[in-house]
Write an enzyme that holds these catalytic residues in place. Structure first.
Site, short mmCIF file in Angstrom:
data_model
loop_
_atom_site.label_atom_id
_atom_site.label_comp_id
_atom_site.label_asym_id
_atom_site.label_seq_id
_atom_site.Cartn_x
_atom_site.Cartn_y
_atom_site.Cartn_z
N ALA A 1 -102.05 17.41 -32.54
CA ALA A 1 -101.79 16.02 -32.18
C ALA A 1 -100.95 15.34 -33.26
O ALA A 1 -99.95 14.67 -32.96
CB ALA A 1 -103.11 15.27 -31.97
N SER B 1 -111.22 9.16 -33.37
CA SER B 1 -111.64 10.44 -33.94
C SER B 1 -113.10 10.33 -34.33
O SER B 1 -113.62 9.23 -34.56
CB SER B 1 -110.78 10.77 -35.18
N LEU C 1 -108.72 18.03 -27.83
CA LEU C 1 -110.04 18.45 -28.28
C LEU C 1 -110.22 19.96 -28.10
O LEU C 1 -109.47 20.59 -27.35
CB LEU C 1 -111.12 17.71 -27.49
N HIS D 1 -113.27 19.85 -23.17
CA HIS D 1 -112.34 19.28 -22.20
C HIS D 1 -113.04 18.74 -20.96
O HIS D 1 -112.71 17.66 -20.46
CB HIS D 1 -111.30 20.32 -21.79
N LYS E 1 -103.97 22.57 -23.44
CA LYS E 1 -104.25 23.86 -22.81
C LYS E 1 -105.35 24.57 -23.59
O LYS E 1 -105.50 24.35 -24.79
CB LYS E 1 -102.98 24.71 -22.73
N ARG F 1 -111.13 27.76 -33.79
CA ARG F 1 -110.80 28.85 -32.87
C ARG F 1 -111.64 30.09 -33.12
O ARG F 1 -111.57 31.05 -32.35
CB ARG F 1 -109.30 29.15 -32.95
N THR G 1 -93.03 27.80 -29.46
CA THR G 1 -93.20 26.55 -30.23
C THR G 1 -91.98 26.29 -31.12
O THR G 1 -92.12 26.07 -32.33
CB THR G 1 -94.47 26.60 -31.09
#
Length: 346
Positions: A26, A47, A84, A89, A107, A175, A265
């Protein structure tokens, strides 16, 4: 005169965007893109860390909201962006839709097919726009490559190869957390898998898959996938958190090949180089730079503005089918993949 007044004075009022979360993507990519998008204005950011929200608000010229619920209750917010973790989500997308806000969600849209379908149905029932922020298809290089294929530059397309791999992540990275929807398949695997659908079509099935499993974290750290179409074309795809950085694809046809590097990207200043290899001939085509994050936001805002005018999202069915198809393919890969130990390469 404020930026919002300038935009509103030049025509239709822009989409006022609220942000739930202060993730790295973000701050680095999406919020700067919002400042560049002609039909979007940042209204508020929230946040879990109030100080982080205040820093982002000061940096990007909007207000810091007390919390996520305060953004959803704001009358000056038309739509929300959700950067998020994937497992959050569903909760916050449903809350945003219930508050009457359009939603741009990072995504993957959700962690499984049922949740994806639930979110799409909730948006449709309320006449609201929902999109997943998979930005790379909004870069002009991919349409240019598809045009070259359709023009017959490499003959009939037979094989698609692609990879998106990044170096090992810090131990505390979200992750690595299965309860937050972590793992390489849902994070970086989404890119080459969706790119295969972009070039080969939506009828792809899983012919084989391997996920490299990290027992310490309980998530996949990488993998490889073989997909096939009903017409016999194939896609060979790799992804993971165990590699030196790489993001590329190659399309192989009956009379040549097209390859592009840094495809998923690219920075907005990069002019992509498309390499076309035919018999006894190599051509490198330099394409214009493009801003896929700005374009993705603008496309979302265009859909919101169209819905504002007509009362219906004109591309709802196409985007819903795409999101559901991708979710189903990801689920099939996860279900059919063999698990092998992660390499933990340095």
């Amino acid at each position: 005169m404020t930026r919002q007044e300038t935009l509103a004075g030049s025509g239709e009022p822009p989409v006022r965007l609220g942000v739930l979360g202060a993730s790295s993507v973000a701050r680095r990519r999406t919020l700067p893109a919002a400042l560049a998008a002609p039909n979007v204005v940042l209204a508020a950011v929230a946040s879990r860390d109030r100080e982080k929200a205040e820093r982002l608000a000061a940096e990007f010229g909007c207000r810091a909201a007390k919390d996520y619920d305060a953004v959803l209750a704001s009358p000056d917010v038309d739509a929300v962006y959700l950067p998020l973790p994937a497992a959050l989500h569903r909760r916050w997308t449903l809350a945003a839709l219930a508050a009457g806000k359009h939603v741009l969600v990072e995504k993957p849209m959700a962690t499984d097919v049922a949740e994806t379908a639930e979110l799409l149905a909730a948006a449709a029932s309320r006449g609201l726009v929902i999109r997943q922020n998979l930005t790379y298809p909004h870069h002009g290089q991919h349409a240019a490559v598809r045009d070259l294929v359709r023009a017959g530059r490499i003959g009939s397309l037979v094989e698609f190869q692609s990879a998106f791999c990044i170096p090992s992540l810090p131990a505390a990275d979200i992750r690595h957390r299965p309860e937050l929807g972590g793992g390489a398949l849902l994070d970086v695997g989404v890119y080459p898998i969706s790119a295969a659908r972009f070039f080969l079509g939506d009828d792809l099935e899983v012919a084989g898959a391997v996920l490299r499993w990290d027992d310490e974290y309980g998530v996949d750290a990488g993998g490889s996938v073989l997909l096939r179409s009903a017409g016999g074309r194939t896609a060979t795809l790799s992804f993971g958190f165990e590699h030196g950085y790489g993001a590329r694809y190659l399309l192989w046809g009956g009379s040549g090949r097209i390859s592009v590097d840094r495809v998923f990207t690219p920075p907005e200043w990069l002019r992509p180089v498309v390499r076309v290899e035919e018999q006894d001939r190599v051509e490198e085509i330099v394409l214009p730079a493009d801003h896929q994050f700005r374009n993705s936001l603008s496309a979302f805002a265009d859909a919101v503005l169209a819905t504002r005018r007509t009362g219906a999202d004109p591309e709802r069915e196409a985007h819903a089918a795409s999101a559901l198809g991708l979710a189903q393919l990801l689920a099939d890969i996860a279900a059919k993949a063999q698990r092998v130990p992660a390499t933990r390469g340095a």
